[in-house]
Design a protein around this motif. Sequence first.
Motif, PDB file in Angstrom:
ATOM      1  N   ASN A 666      40.588  28.743  34.806  1.00 31.00           N
ATOM      2  CA  ASN A 666      40.972  29.895  35.411  1.00 31.00           C
ATOM      3  C   ASN A 666      39.963  30.061  36.755  1.00 31.00           C
ATOM      4  OD1 ASN A 666      42.608  31.008  33.654  1.00 31.00           O
ATOM      5  ND2 ASN A 666      41.229  31.713  32.348  1.00 31.00           N
ATOM      6  N   ASP A 667      38.901  29.488  36.810  1.00 34.21           N
ATOM      7  CA  ASP A 667      38.007  29.315  37.771  1.00 34.21           C
ATOM      8  C   ASP A 667      38.716  29.053  38.963  1.00 34.21           C
ATOM      9  OD1 ASP A 667      36.184  30.617  36.067  1.00 34.21           O
ATOM     10  OD2 ASP A 667      34.962  28.976  36.124  1.00 34.21           O
ATOM     11  N   SER A 668      39.541  28.197  38.913  1.00 34.43           N
ATOM     12  CA  SER A 668      40.294  27.511  40.104  1.00 34.43           C
ATOM     13  C   SER A 668      41.560  28.201  40.453  1.00 34.43           C
ATOM     14  CB  SER A 668      40.403  26.154  39.941  1.00 34.43           C
ATOM     15  OG  SER A 668      40.855  25.658  39.007  1.00 34.43           O
ATOM     16  N   GLY A 669      42.056  28.815  39.233  1.00 39.04           N
ATOM     17  CA  GLY A 669      43.528  29.242  39.684  1.00 39.04           C
ATOM     18  C   GLY A 669      43.907  30.801  39.643  1.00 39.04           C
ATOM     19  N   MET A 710      40.103  35.881  52.146  1.00 37.37           N
ATOM     20  CA  MET A 710      39.261  36.439  51.053  1.00 37.37           C
ATOM     21  C   MET A 710      38.912  35.181  50.235  1.00 37.37           C
ATOM     22  SD  MET A 710      41.144  39.823  49.847  1.00 37.37           S
ATOM     23  CE  MET A 710      40.790  41.504  50.707  1.00 37.37           C
ATOM     24  N   VAL A 711      37.859  35.009  49.331  1.00 39.01           N
ATOM     25  CA  VAL A 711      37.493  33.909  48.661  1.00 39.01           C
ATOM     26  C   VAL A 711      36.820  34.461  47.231  1.00 39.01           C
ATOM     27  CG1 VAL A 711      36.239  31.968  48.191  1.00 39.01           C
ATOM     28  CG2 VAL A 711      36.920  32.170  50.601  1.00 39.01           C
ATOM     29  N   HIS A 712      37.256  33.943  46.159  1.00 38.26           N
ATOM     30  CA  HIS A 712      36.754  34.195  44.876  1.00 38.26           C
ATOM     31  C   HIS A 712      36.640  32.925  44.059  1.00 38.26           C
ATOM     32  CE1 HIS A 712      35.269  36.417  41.273  1.00 38.26           C
ATOM     33  NE2 HIS A 712      36.174  35.678  40.634  1.00 38.26           N
ATOM     34  N   ASN A 714      36.858  29.398  43.131  1.00 41.78           N
ATOM     35  CA  ASN A 714      37.435  28.426  43.685  1.00 41.78           C
ATOM     36  C   ASN A 714      38.572  28.732  44.539  1.00 41.78           C
ATOM     37  OD1 ASN A 714      35.751  26.970  42.495  1.00 41.78           O
ATOM     38  ND2 ASN A 714      36.778  25.609  41.137  1.00 41.78           N
ATOM     39  N   THR A 715      39.088  29.905  44.547  1.00 39.87           N
ATOM     40  CA  THR A 715      40.254  30.377  45.122  1.00 39.87           C
ATOM     41  C   THR A 715      40.333  31.094  46.693  1.00 39.87           C
ATOM     42  OG1 THR A 715      41.263  30.375  42.974  1.00 39.87           O
ATOM     43  CG2 THR A 715      42.599  31.534  44.561  1.00 39.87           C
ATOM     44  N   GLY A 716      40.928  30.859  47.513  1.00 38.90           N
ATOM     45  CA  GLY A 716      40.736  31.471  48.596  1.00 38.90           C
ATOM     46  C   GLY A 716      42.273  31.913  49.222  1.00 38.90           C
ATOM     47  N   LYS A 717      42.369  33.037  49.706  1.00 41.61           N
ATOM     48  CA  LYS A 717      43.577  33.374  50.494  1.00 41.61           C
ATOM     49  C   LYS A 717      43.609  33.890  51.718  1.00 41.61           C
ATOM     50  CE  LYS A 717      46.363  34.638  46.249  1.00 41.61           C
ATOM     51  NZ  LYS A 717      46.922  35.687  45.567  1.00 41.61           N
ATOM     52  N   LEU A 718      44.363  33.861  52.560  1.00 36.74           N
ATOM     53  CA  LEU A 718      44.499  34.380  54.081  1.00 36.74           C
ATOM     54  C   LEU A 718      45.488  35.335  54.055  1.00 36.74           C
ATOM     55  CD1 LEU A 718      42.980  34.422  56.796  1.00 36.74           C
ATOM     56  CD2 LEU A 718      45.005  33.098  57.783  1.00 36.74           C
ATOM     57  N   LEU A 719      44.894  36.651  54.156  1.00 36.98           N
ATOM     58  CA  LEU A 719      46.096  37.812  54.067  1.00 36.98           C
ATOM     59  C   LEU A 719      46.381  38.136  55.561  1.00 36.98           C
ATOM     60  CD1 LEU A 719      44.514  40.137  51.243  1.00 36.98           C
ATOM     61  CD2 LEU A 719      45.981  37.727  50.965  1.00 36.98           C
ATOM     62  N   LEU A 720      47.775  38.418  55.806  1.00 33.18           N
ATOM     63  CA  LEU A 720      48.271  39.488  57.020  1.00 33.18           C
ATOM     64  C   LEU A 720      48.544  40.599  56.533  1.00 33.18           C
ATOM     65  CD1 LEU A 720      50.360  36.645  59.122  1.00 33.18           C
ATOM     66  CD2 LEU A 720      47.906  37.430  59.390  1.00 33.18           C
ATOM     67  N   THR A 721      47.900  41.568  57.183  1.00 32.66           N
ATOM     68  CA  THR A 721      48.269  43.047  56.715  1.00 32.66           C
ATOM     69  C   THR A 721      48.605  43.820  57.822  1.00 32.66           C
ATOM     70  OG1 THR A 721      45.908  43.811  56.846  1.00 32.66           O
ATOM     71  CG2 THR A 721      46.600  42.706  54.770  1.00 32.66           C
ATOM     72  N   GLU A 722      49.094  44.873  57.497  1.00 30.74           N
ATOM     73  CA  GLU A 722      49.606  45.824  58.507  1.00 30.74           C
ATOM     74  C   GLU A 722      48.822  47.176  58.116  1.00 30.74           C
ATOM     75  OE1 GLU A 722      54.094  45.199  60.595  1.00 30.74           O
ATOM     76  OE2 GLU A 722      53.789  46.101  58.713  1.00 30.74           O
ATOM     77  N   LYS A 723      48.518  47.972  59.068  1.00 27.16           N
ATOM     78  CA  LYS A 723      47.682  49.082  58.965  1.00 27.16           C
ATOM     79  C   LYS A 723      48.545  50.190  57.812  1.00 27.16           C
ATOM     80  CE  LYS A 723      44.099  51.903  61.116  1.00 27.16           C
ATOM     81  NZ  LYS A 723      43.616  52.274  62.336  1.00 27.16           N
ATOM     82  N   HIS A 724      47.762  50.726  56.876  1.00 25.91           N
ATOM     83  CA  HIS A 724      48.297  51.486  56.104  1.00 25.91           C
ATOM     84  C   HIS A 724      48.754  52.899  56.728  1.00 25.91           C
ATOM     85  CE1 HIS A 724      49.055  54.020  52.595  1.00 25.91           C
ATOM     86  NE2 HIS A 724      49.441  52.897  51.891  1.00 25.91           N
TER      87      HIS A 724
END
Length: 835
Positions: A666-669, A710-712, A714-724
């Motif tokens: 789970n640490d990597s997934g 974002m990184v936690h 072993n896992t990292g994501k790049l998010l594209l967001t629009e302002k709420h």
Amino acid sequence: MMRSFWRSVDRFSVLHFRSVIDELKQIKVVNMRNRELVLDLLQSVVEIITYGDKHDPSILECFMDRQVVAEFVRMLDISENSRIEAPLLQYLSIMIQNMDNEHAICKTIFRPINSVMHEILCYAEMLSNMAHRIQMVYYCFSNGYINSIILHPYELDGGDLAPYYVSFLRAVSGKINRDTLCLLVNVHGDAVVSFPLYTEALRFAHHEEKMIQTAVRTIVLNIYNVSDEMIYKFIMTPPVSDYFSVMVGRLREMCILLDAFLHEKGDMDTQKRRNGLILESDKIIDELYYLKDILSVDEPRLNQLVTENLLNGLVFPVLFSLPASMNNNGSDLSAITSLYILSRLLQVVGGRSMINNVAGVILYHFLNLNARTLSEGNASDSSNEVKPFSKCLNEVEKIISYAPESKGDGNINGNYLDSLLEDFRTRVNISCLNGDICPKRQGILAFVFSEDQCLLLASTFLLLILAESKDLDSLLAPMIRLYQTQDAMYIQDSLYLKAEAKILNALLKVLAFQESHSPEMLWHAGWCLQKLLNFCREGLDDDNLLLFNVRFLNFSSFHEQTAYDHSHVHFLKELDGVWFDHIPDIVRNEWSSCTKVLEQSSQYKDPIFMLELVLPQQSTNGQTSSCFAWQKTVDAVKAFILHFQLKTFIFERELAENPLIAISSNDSGVICSSNVSSASFGSNVSLESGIPCTIAFSNAEIRDVYVVPMVHKNTGKLLLTEKHPFRSRHGVVIAIAPLAGLCPTIDKDHPSWLHLRIREFNPKLYATKAKGDHFSMPDHFVDGRWTLGFPDAKACKDAHLAILREITKQRSAVEATLAPLLNYDLGLAEENREK
């Protein structure tokens, strides 16, 4: 109308059954006008008989008294192109299959000799329900009814009648025993002159439909398992016995087709060729298992006949053509295919006869070498060393000529084998003196020391099968056995012990030059090495240790690194690759696979790898997409795990446990922090670390977005967001990309543009298939691309650095996860350096 009325009253009564039979007897001809009526009547008969067999003995009495089976035969005879054959055979099959097997067949212990005894038996069988069933079965199988149905002139060449006909034969064969089988044969004097059930079934032995082939084999095995003296004599007398030679001949043709497919020149995709090889080899394996089933029948004469055909038609031609195939001078099969066939044969069919005949021929060169060498070296004295090998050579020829399964009593075509042995002797050309192992010598050693590493692995695998066999003759075992025994007469000159260092050296060279080999070849070479090291008490010598390089780690020169160092360096390089975040999971998955391969017995190891090693590796054609990067990462991990396991085994004599096994996957997934765990499409995330930019999706206008790396663990994501729209410090996720593999690059012509590669390839969709752990590459795969626009060059550079920082943080987390593996590795190296 009358028939409908009786059915409505009680369709399973004896009265109704008689009315159905009467109506059937009134039929004078069957044509298309009354076809449906006849079939309806026949179906009713079967339904009522099936009911009566379980519930009403009086129905069975009526069935026999009214000669109902004779009506089935008559319907066939009076049919005028009405096409009732298929349903009629189906009804008969159902009726026979539903007869009580235990009571109606197995306990049929009386066989009437004449009509008087038949009447006596019929009278006695009326005493119980069981007796009714016995009489019914006897009635069905007697009077030639079954044979009349079998021998009816069906049009079986076209249409769909053949499956129904063979199904009927199978139903009959399923109910035979030693007492009923005699009712299906025609006897003249003391000899069976015809056996329609058997001979007609053999007509479909090689039918193109697999289901029909399987049904015929079931029929044949049912007959073999219940046959008596007279029937066996019929089966083993020409031309009926030609079935076995034809079967072996077809098997050899399959081997030739497999070999042709293997070496076919063309542009066929490697994966398609691999699938084709598996398909062709499965056909051969199916034939071998059928032969094994026949040999499992407890009948020595049948076993001897089948073994004779198998040896003469396949085994000896393949064995004696091996030297020719080595030189490519017109042999039917290539050496690699021959070795594959022999290995499969020993695994599937096996048995003392097969094992010792193959071992005898393979060892013939080796024995001839020792006998000649010792006789030349001791021509002037009376040393006793020459006698054992001369005696052994003669004994091996006897082993080849006789079948040990019949305890030496049954000569298997001695004249044929004498000619084969004489031809074989003329091929043996020993040119090396003093008993040294020479790579140019003919025989199995020519393959063991071949520069073709596929032949090396294949021949070593064959030797391991023989060495581990419990059926190997006590005379042959010491010459090929991999371990020393106290009572071995010639163990000091064992084939393996004589060539031990060179065999190990050849395998280590395969592992050392790993860049030119697939991971599958490396794993198979490692399997052979580990098997041989199991029996090598002294371990590797200094030269072989240096070749494997397990005494120390030396990263000073990449070109000087050998087997272990090379795999270690490639493994570390993948930590900078596109798929570094998946390496812990790959290690966990491939570790168990590698351990399973190394611990596998030669008896259960699929030798299809011999053929697959010949196939060219799938070219990447310069592709740099994440699809091919994934395979490169998996290959590097597999090679490192193998070398890690072998290094551990060399020093500790056991395989290592996976150092990462205690760490949860789970640490990597799985992402666990609150912000990252909620990072799905449409979810709200904080924009505290968000970087404002713009992006234009296809067929859409430019949109103002925030990029959030974002990184936690072993896992990292790049998010594209629009302002709420309502929460100023939050954004709505509109796109997600894995952080690893982004390869962020600033555009040279537009310094405010940042290019990102999006890893869209999903390994699970192209994961390992059922056979061979082969990765199936897609024909074309293109990664996604994002281009982010920033207000100026400085903002772009800051975003670039922010993304790189997060990637570095993720990589550090992965390296920390792999630390138990790398620390274990370094600890073992330090321990060995101290030794």
